[in-house]
Structures are given as C-alpha cells and as structure tokens.
Scaffold this motif. Structure first.
Motif, short mmCIF file in Angstrom:
data_model
loop_
_atom_site.label_atom_id
_atom_site.label_comp_id
_atom_site.label_asym_id
_atom_site.label_seq_id
_atom_site.Cartn_x
_atom_site.Cartn_y
_atom_site.Cartn_z
N PHE A 188 7.60 -10.44 -17.31
CA PHE A 188 6.58 -10.59 -16.28
C PHE A 188 6.77 -9.55 -15.17
O PHE A 188 5.81 -8.89 -14.75
N ARG A 191 5.74 -6.14 -15.91
CA ARG A 191 4.28 -5.99 -15.97
C ARG A 191 3.74 -5.86 -17.40
O ARG A 191 2.85 -5.06 -17.69
N HIS A 193 1.48 -7.01 -20.43
CA HIS A 193 0.12 -7.54 -20.42
C HIS A 193 0.12 -9.06 -20.67
O HIS A 193 0.88 -9.57 -21.50
N TRP A 194 -0.75 -9.76 -19.94
CA TRP A 194 -0.77 -11.23 -20.00
C TRP A 194 -1.09 -11.75 -21.40
O TRP A 194 -0.71 -12.87 -21.77
N PHE A 197 1.89 -12.97 -23.26
CA PHE A 197 2.40 -14.26 -22.81
C PHE A 197 1.62 -15.40 -23.46
O PHE A 197 2.18 -16.43 -23.83
#
Length: 389
Positions: A188, A191, A193-194, A197
């Motif tokens: 996280f 950085r 990419h979401w 996750f």
C-alpha cells in the motif's frame, strides 16, 4: 580524566541527531510494560527472589536492544539496505536451525519456534520481521518504476512466501499472519494499484473457504474461530479470552490499584498468560480504563512518529523501511487487542514493548534503530557513513 572526557564526548556524539521523541515513547512503553509484567508475575515468586524470569529477560532484552538501536542509528540505513542479502541469509538460516533444534513451550508443544539462549528464549521469527523489512524495502525500491506490472507482483509474492513458509514450518501461525499484514501494508505504501488488493482479498476468501472445507484448517485452530461465534459451546477454548474481558472490565475507570488485581494476580484460576498475550488485562484491571488507554496511546503515538519519519525520509528506501516498521507494530497491536476483546481468535501475538518476551522487545528495538538511522541520516550529509555532527 582526559579519557573519561573523551569517552563521554564520544557517547554524546553518538546521540546527536537522535529521534529522542520516538526513543522516549519506546522507553516509556517498555518501563510501563515491565511494571505490568512484574505485577502479573510477582505472586509466583519463590522465597528469596525479587523478580521473575519474565521480568529479568524482558529487562535484559530492553537494555541490550536499546544499545543495539543506538549503534544501528549511527550507521547509514542506505548501507544497511544494500546489505540485505546478508541479513536475509542470516535470518533464513536461523529459521532453518530453529526448525530442527527449536524449543516449544509447555503450553504450545506444537510450536517449536524458540531457541534457548539461557538468559531468555529467543524467537527467530521476530528477527525475521526486521530482515523482511530491510529486504522487502530494497526489493520494492528496485522495482518502483514497474511496481504495477504482473511480473513484479509475482516476484513480490514469492518474496513474502519465503518468510511465511518458514514460520509456518515452526508452527507459528500468528507470526505468519503478521507477515501477511506487513506485506499488504508495505505494498500500500509503495502505491501498488488498488486492483491488486481487490484481487488479493478475493484470493484470500477463496483460499480460506477451500482450506476450511478441505480440513486444512482443523483442530484447535478451527475451534478458536468457531468459538468466537458460539462461545457458550467452546467454554474451554474461550476461557482465556472470556476471563481476560472480565478482568479488563472489572477495573472500571481507574482500576483496583497496582498489584491489587484479583484475576490477573491469581496464580491459578485467573487469566492465563496475562504477562504475555493478555498483558492489557493487567493494565485494565489494576489501572482501569485510563491505564489501558495509556497503553494504546503510547503505541499509537510511536506508530505515528515512525510514519512521520517515513514521510520526511530522504529517499524511497527510507520511506519504505519506516512504513514497514510502522505496519509491523500496528498489525501486532490490532491483532493482540482483537484477541483480548474476543474479536479475533487467540493466535499468540504479543503486545509490542508490553508483553513479556525477550526476543520481541529486542527485535523491536533493532527495528527502531533503523527508524533512528533514517531520521538521523535524512538530516545529515548523504556521503557520511557515521554521523559525526
């Protein structure tokens, strides 16, 4: 006198540029933790003894850890990060040694996770956390331009699989969970990419479902999870947590007084392992809500201070190292308190700087030494190896 003066100047010189606020928070937490462990164990002392072995090992580890932290703080963290293969190999080798020659406590015969150092039992998985922070920070920094490529993510997954696999081999499922949280947290802060996750969460849900249905998760592990939802059917499994909650609540606002806890002072029939995993119950019963909140505030402030150092770090490696240290502490605090409040299953995670256990305190101070180095050298000339002020 000249030698004494020179030695004094040399010591003071080592302290120049130190993050005294972070150091003060950690030392205050350790002093508070020592008092709680003493309170939890003083009634078990035999005649002629003044402190328990838990207090002694914790005190020795804090003093030793503090000394190591000061030394580490004077070494440029960039040099430390470049030596990651050495630290990684040492930690992995120690874990392999533990697999064959490790000791298991009487309460956890299935977990051969400790080495007997005579002065105290050392748990190599604690040092592995520090080694992982160093190596993973360097790894993330090397691939920062390609952080969101699938190949990069696969290599990062292989990186975390090594420590998780090693701690699982020694029967330490709790540490495996902390490593996974550290992994996600550092991704996280790097950085990532979401979308990764989201995919990771889906994979965890599917994996857990398969493990549950196929019986991979079985025995006591399975009971501890089910017991959270049906505590009345698993009274023996929930005994520690239920009594811990009673002790926490019985202290009221200001507690029953230091050394006066009825449940946490009981040699038998009280809160099991209250000097270790359940140490917050001692603060809650004897010092009340105020005492328990003070524990959480100290640790919360320490995490925030480390994150502030991360933000002001001179480069990405320093930023990621401090982020990893903060995530490690935060994860252990959340999991431990979650266990004590019966929000999470009991998996044997200590409360940082408060629980008895020499290896935990020692390795946290080693990690703190990294934070102190990052704080110091982010203000010092980059070309210096040792800070001379």
């Amino acid at each position: 006198m000249d030698n004494l003066t020179e030695n004094r100047k040399g010591f003071l010189n080592m302290l120049k540029g130190t993050d005294f606020f972070a150091l003060l928070l950690a030392m205050t937490a350790s002093a508070y933790g020592l008092s709680l462990v003493y309170s939890a164990t003083h009634k078990t002392l035999t005649e002629g003894k003044f402190i328990s072995s838990d207090v002694r090992s914790m005190f020795v580890s804090v003093i030793l850890g503090l000394a190591i932290a000061i030394i580490v703080s004077n070494i440029d963290y960039e040099i430390i990060s470049k030596l990651w293969p050495l630290f990684a190999a040492g930690c992995v080798g120690l874990m392999i040694f533990t697999f064959f020659f490790g000791k298991a406590p009487e309460s956890r015969p299935d977990a051969r996770s400790w080495l007997d150092l005579k002065v105290f039992y050392f748990q190599p998985s604690e040092l592995l956390k520090v080694g992982f922070i160093i190596s993973f920070s360097y790894h993330l920094d090397m691939v920062k331009e390609k952080i969101n490529e699938l190949k990069t993510i696969i290599l990062l997954l292989i990186h975390i699989a090594i420590p998780v696999g090693l701690v699982l081999l020694t029967g330490d499922a709790g540490s495996a969970l902390i490593f996974l949280i550290m992994f996600v947290g550092m991704l996280f802060f790097a950085r990532v990419h979401w979308g990764y996750f989201v995919a990771g969460n889906c994979a965890i849900i599917v994996g857990f479902t398969v493990a549950w249905r196929t019986g991979i998760i079985n025995g006591l592990q399975r009971q501890r999870i089910v017991a959270l939802f049906y505590p009345e059917q698993f009274e023996a499994v929930m005994y520690q947590q239920e009594h811990g909650k009673i002790a926490l609540g019985s202290g009221g606002l200001f507690g029953q007084g230091f050394l006066k806890g009825e449940m946490t002072q009981a040699v038998t029939g009280g809160v099991p392992e209250n000097q270790n995993d359940m140490v917050l119950t001692v603060a809650g019963e004897e010092l009340g809500f105020i005492g328990a909140i003070a524990v959480i505030l100290l640790l919360g402030l320490l995490v925030i201070k480390i994150l502030r150092t991360a933000i002001s770090a001179r480069d990405n490696v320093g930023y990621l190292m401090c982020s990893g240290i903060a995530v490690m502490l935060f994860a252990q605090v959340i999991v431990n308190i979650g266990m004590e409040l019966s929000l999470l299953p009991c998996i044997g995670i200590t409360l940082p700087l408060f629980s008895a256990g020499g290896s935990s305190s020692l390795c946290i101070y080693i990690a703190l030494g990294l934070e102190l180095s990052i704080y110091r050298f982010s203000q010092a000339p980059k070309e210096t190896l040792f800070y001379t002020g």
